[in-house]
Design a protein around this motif. Sequence first.
Motif, PDB file in Angstrom:
ATOM      1  N   VAL A  23      58.080  79.153  53.983  1.00 50.76           N
ATOM      2  CA  VAL A  23      56.918  78.387  53.540  1.00 50.76           C
ATOM      3  C   VAL A  23      57.332  76.991  53.109  1.00 50.76           C
ATOM      4  CG1 VAL A  23      55.122  78.281  51.757  1.00 50.76           C
ATOM      5  CG2 VAL A  23      55.641  80.455  52.888  1.00 50.76           C
ATOM      6  N   ASP A  24      58.466  76.876  52.445  1.00 45.32           N
ATOM      7  CA  ASP A  24      58.935  75.575  51.958  1.00 45.32           C
ATOM      8  C   ASP A  24      59.114  74.577  53.098  1.00 45.32           C
ATOM      9  OD1 ASP A  24      60.161  73.716  49.994  1.00 45.32           O
ATOM     10  OD2 ASP A  24      61.992  74.127  51.137  1.00 45.32           O
ATOM     11  N   ARG A  25      59.826  74.972  54.147  1.00 53.13           N
ATOM     12  CA  ARG A  25      60.049  74.051  55.267  1.00 53.13           C
ATOM     13  C   ARG A  25      58.741  73.719  55.992  1.00 53.13           C
ATOM     14  NH1 ARG A  25      65.272  75.807  55.226  1.00 53.13           N
ATOM     15  NH2 ARG A  25      66.844  74.247  55.830  1.00 53.13           N
ATOM     16  N   TYR A  26      57.899  74.712  56.132  1.00 50.94           N
ATOM     17  CA  TYR A  26      56.625  74.498  56.828  1.00 50.94           C
ATOM     18  C   TYR A  26      55.783  73.458  56.093  1.00 50.94           C
ATOM     19  CZ  TYR A  26      51.808  75.387  58.239  1.00 50.94           C
ATOM     20  OH  TYR A  26      50.508  75.238  58.652  1.00 50.94           O
TER      21      TYR A  26
ATOM     22  N   THR B 264      68.416  77.940  56.496  1.00 50.51           N
ATOM     23  CA  THR B 264      69.017  76.836  57.247  1.00 50.51           C
ATOM     24  C   THR B 264      69.479  77.300  58.623  1.00 50.51           C
ATOM     25  OG1 THR B 264      69.715  75.697  55.226  1.00 50.51           O
ATOM     26  CG2 THR B 264      70.892  75.148  57.253  1.00 50.51           C
ATOM     27  N   ALA B 265      70.123  78.451  58.665  1.00 55.64           N
ATOM     28  CA  ALA B 265      70.578  78.999  59.949  1.00 55.64           C
ATOM     29  C   ALA B 265      69.397  79.322  60.858  1.00 55.64           C
ATOM     30  CB  ALA B 265      71.435  80.239  59.714  1.00 55.64           C
ATOM     31  N   CYS B 266      68.334  79.868  60.282  1.00 64.12           N
ATOM     32  CA  CYS B 266      67.145  80.199  61.078  1.00 64.12           C
ATOM     33  C   CYS B 266      66.508  78.936  61.648  1.00 64.12           C
ATOM     34  CB  CYS B 266      66.132  80.954  60.228  1.00 64.12           C
ATOM     35  SG  CYS B 266      66.645  82.621  59.737  1.00 64.12           S
ATOM     36  N   ALA B 267      66.460  77.881  60.843  1.00 58.41           N
ATOM     37  CA  ALA B 267      65.851  76.630  61.292  1.00 58.41           C
ATOM     38  C   ALA B 267      66.669  75.979  62.403  1.00 58.41           C
ATOM     39  CB  ALA B 267      65.702  75.678  60.112  1.00 58.41           C
ATOM     40  N   GLU B 268      67.980  76.185  62.370  1.00 56.31           N
ATOM     41  CA  GLU B 268      68.845  75.539  63.370  1.00 56.31           C
ATOM     42  C   GLU B 268      68.628  76.104  64.761  1.00 56.31           C
ATOM     43  OE1 GLU B 268      72.729  76.039  61.745  1.00 56.31           O
ATOM     44  OE2 GLU B 268      72.576  74.253  60.443  1.00 56.31           O
ATOM     45  N   ASP B 269      68.381  77.407  64.880  1.00 56.85           N
ATOM     46  CA  ASP B 269      68.195  77.973  66.223  1.00 56.85           C
ATOM     47  C   ASP B 269      66.786  78.510  66.459  1.00 56.85           C
ATOM     48  OD1 ASP B 269      68.127  80.409  64.881  1.00 56.85           O
ATOM     49  OD2 ASP B 269      70.056  81.114  65.632  1.00 56.85           O
ATOM     50  N   GLY B 270      65.897  78.338  65.459  1.00 54.13           N
ATOM     51  CA  GLY B 270      64.512  78.724  65.638  1.00 54.13           C
ATOM     52  C   GLY B 270      64.275  80.222  65.701  1.00 54.13           C
TER      53      GLY B 270
ATOM     54  N   GLY C 202      61.312  77.914  48.397  1.00 59.53           N
ATOM     55  CA  GLY C 202      62.168  76.805  47.999  1.00 59.53           C
ATOM     56  C   GLY C 202      62.330  76.696  46.491  1.00 59.53           C
ATOM     57  N   TRP C 203      61.933  77.760  45.770  1.00 61.72           N
ATOM     58  CA  TRP C 203      61.995  77.705  44.312  1.00 61.72           C
ATOM     59  C   TRP C 203      63.434  77.636  43.807  1.00 61.72           C
ATOM     60  CZ3 TRP C 203      63.980  80.119  40.065  1.00 61.72           C
ATOM     61  CH2 TRP C 203      63.409  79.784  38.831  1.00 61.72           C
ATOM     62  N   LEU C 204      64.317  78.460  44.371  1.00 61.92           N
ATOM     63  CA  LEU C 204      65.709  78.437  43.917  1.00 61.92           C
ATOM     64  C   LEU C 204      66.380  77.099  44.240  1.00 61.92           C
ATOM     65  CD1 LEU C 204      67.266  81.960  44.596  1.00 61.92           C
ATOM     66  CD2 LEU C 204      67.204  80.728  42.421  1.00 61.92           C
ATOM     67  N   ASP C 205      66.052  76.533  45.395  1.00 56.33           N
ATOM     68  CA  ASP C 205      66.594  75.215  45.726  1.00 56.33           C
ATOM     69  C   ASP C 205      66.138  74.190  44.699  1.00 56.33           C
ATOM     70  OD1 ASP C 205      67.822  73.145  47.469  1.00 56.33           O
ATOM     71  OD2 ASP C 205      65.722  72.540  47.753  1.00 56.33           O
ATOM     72  N   HIS C 206      64.876  74.247  44.325  1.00 54.42           N
ATOM     73  CA  HIS C 206      64.372  73.332  43.298  1.00 54.42           C
ATOM     74  C   HIS C 206      65.086  73.566  41.972  1.00 54.42           C
ATOM     75  CE1 HIS C 206      61.532  70.924  40.963  1.00 54.42           C
ATOM     76  NE2 HIS C 206      61.497  71.938  40.101  1.00 54.42           N
TER      77      HIS C 206
ATOM     78  N   THR D 201      50.748  82.907  56.463  1.00 58.39           N
ATOM     79  CA  THR D 201      50.549  83.295  57.864  1.00 58.39           C
ATOM     80  C   THR D 201      50.628  82.084  58.786  1.00 58.39           C
ATOM     81  OG1 THR D 201      48.135  83.197  57.571  1.00 58.39           O
ATOM     82  CG2 THR D 201      49.211  85.342  57.287  1.00 58.39           C
ATOM     83  N   ALA D 202      50.238  80.904  58.292  1.00 56.07           N
ATOM     84  CA  ALA D 202      50.375  79.690  59.099  1.00 56.07           C
ATOM     85  C   ALA D 202      51.845  79.355  59.325  1.00 56.07           C
ATOM     86  CB  ALA D 202      49.665  78.522  58.421  1.00 56.07           C
ATOM     87  N   ALA D 203      52.674  79.527  58.293  1.00 57.38           N
ATOM     88  CA  ALA D 203      54.109  79.309  58.446  1.00 57.38           C
ATOM     89  C   ALA D 203      54.705  80.292  59.437  1.00 57.38           C
ATOM     90  CB  ALA D 203      54.800  79.426  57.087  1.00 57.38           C
ATOM     91  N   LEU D 204      54.261  81.523  59.382  1.00 56.05           N
ATOM     92  CA  LEU D 204      54.749  82.553  60.302  1.00 56.05           C
ATOM     93  C   LEU D 204      54.395  82.197  61.748  1.00 56.05           C
ATOM     94  CD1 LEU D 204      56.124  85.402  60.313  1.00 56.05           C
ATOM     95  CD2 LEU D 204      53.831  86.368  60.220  1.00 56.05           C
ATOM     96  N   ARG D 205      53.157  81.757  61.965  1.00 48.71           N
ATOM     97  CA  ARG D 205      52.738  81.347  63.312  1.00 48.71           C
ATOM     98  C   ARG D 205      53.522  80.137  63.785  1.00 48.71           C
ATOM     99  NH1 ARG D 205      47.595  82.292  61.160  1.00 48.71           N
ATOM    100  NH2 ARG D 205      47.304  80.051  60.881  1.00 48.71           N
TER     101      ARG D 205
END
Length: 340
Positions: free
Chosen positions: A158-161, A307-313, A204-208, A183-187
Amino acid sequence: MTIPAALRRADYPDYRDLLTRTDAPPGSSWGLFGRDDQLGTLNFLRLADLSRSAQSVRAGQAFSLDIRSDTIAPSLAPTREPLIHHIFQRTPFHRDEWLDRFYTQYGSQLDGLRHIAHPDHGFYNGADGHTFTAGTETLSIHHLAQLPIAGRAVLIDVDRYLAANGTPLDHTAGQPVPLATITAALRDQGTEIRPGDIALIRFGWLDHYRNHSTPEWRENLVHKQFHTGVLQSQDVVEWLWDHRVAMVAADNFAFECWPAQPGTPFLSDAEQRGKTGDPHAGIMHRALIGLLGMPLGELWDLDALATACAEDGRYECLITVSPLPIVGGVGSPANATALR
């Protein structure tokens, strides 16, 4: 794994049917997995083929989803304190240790089925909370450890979306997040939830907390408890149940936003009559843990995995969760590992 006929998805009622039950509390799964069930929605793990779930491991990467023991300081909850670690020796060539003040739900944690009851109906499956003492069996966390918990997980970032859409979450205010955003982030990721999955939601709460918050904000959290999380609503419970999600975990304080928002549908009868004072008033935990029997993960470290998920989608992984097998236990450190 061959799925027994009684465990096929179609054989379970939809959530709207649960709300009309007369043989058990409305909105509950009580009795659907057996009168003596100890696992709740973790029974849904049987709806997934573990060998197929293992096919999620393609990149050869492993991620611990647990924060360090010293990450959260001071405590986020007034009833929990940081552990005290003691090391001793019998000889110069030996070391041993013990812990004092070890709250099992302090850091990255798993809420077991003893943790929260519904104020009007009681603990999951009608269990008698008066019997919940150390060493007793009913709804003890050790049942979840012995299962064991392993299966396909889907990360919903959700944070990246929201950041990519120019609407980042306001963690300082404890922003509620509706189901529509999740659900929008999931789509947007192009990912689907399958029966038996474990859902991981990253706000992104822990990152914050670790990288962007002020010392004053962290210091005040124990008294000014405003936490980002899922907005309390029946459609969240319906979505999780109807997708046959085995359990859900997030990187924030309580999965849901805290405190419960005005208009929450999870007030007890007494709270609806205006009787207040319970810090848990209106929380969704009551419906998820107490009525459905769904364990909740909180404060899971999902940043590196995301981060790994975002790199390869690719947002699926194989996950293992290993709670401490404490007989009579209420909750546990998560001891969660993701493989992808």
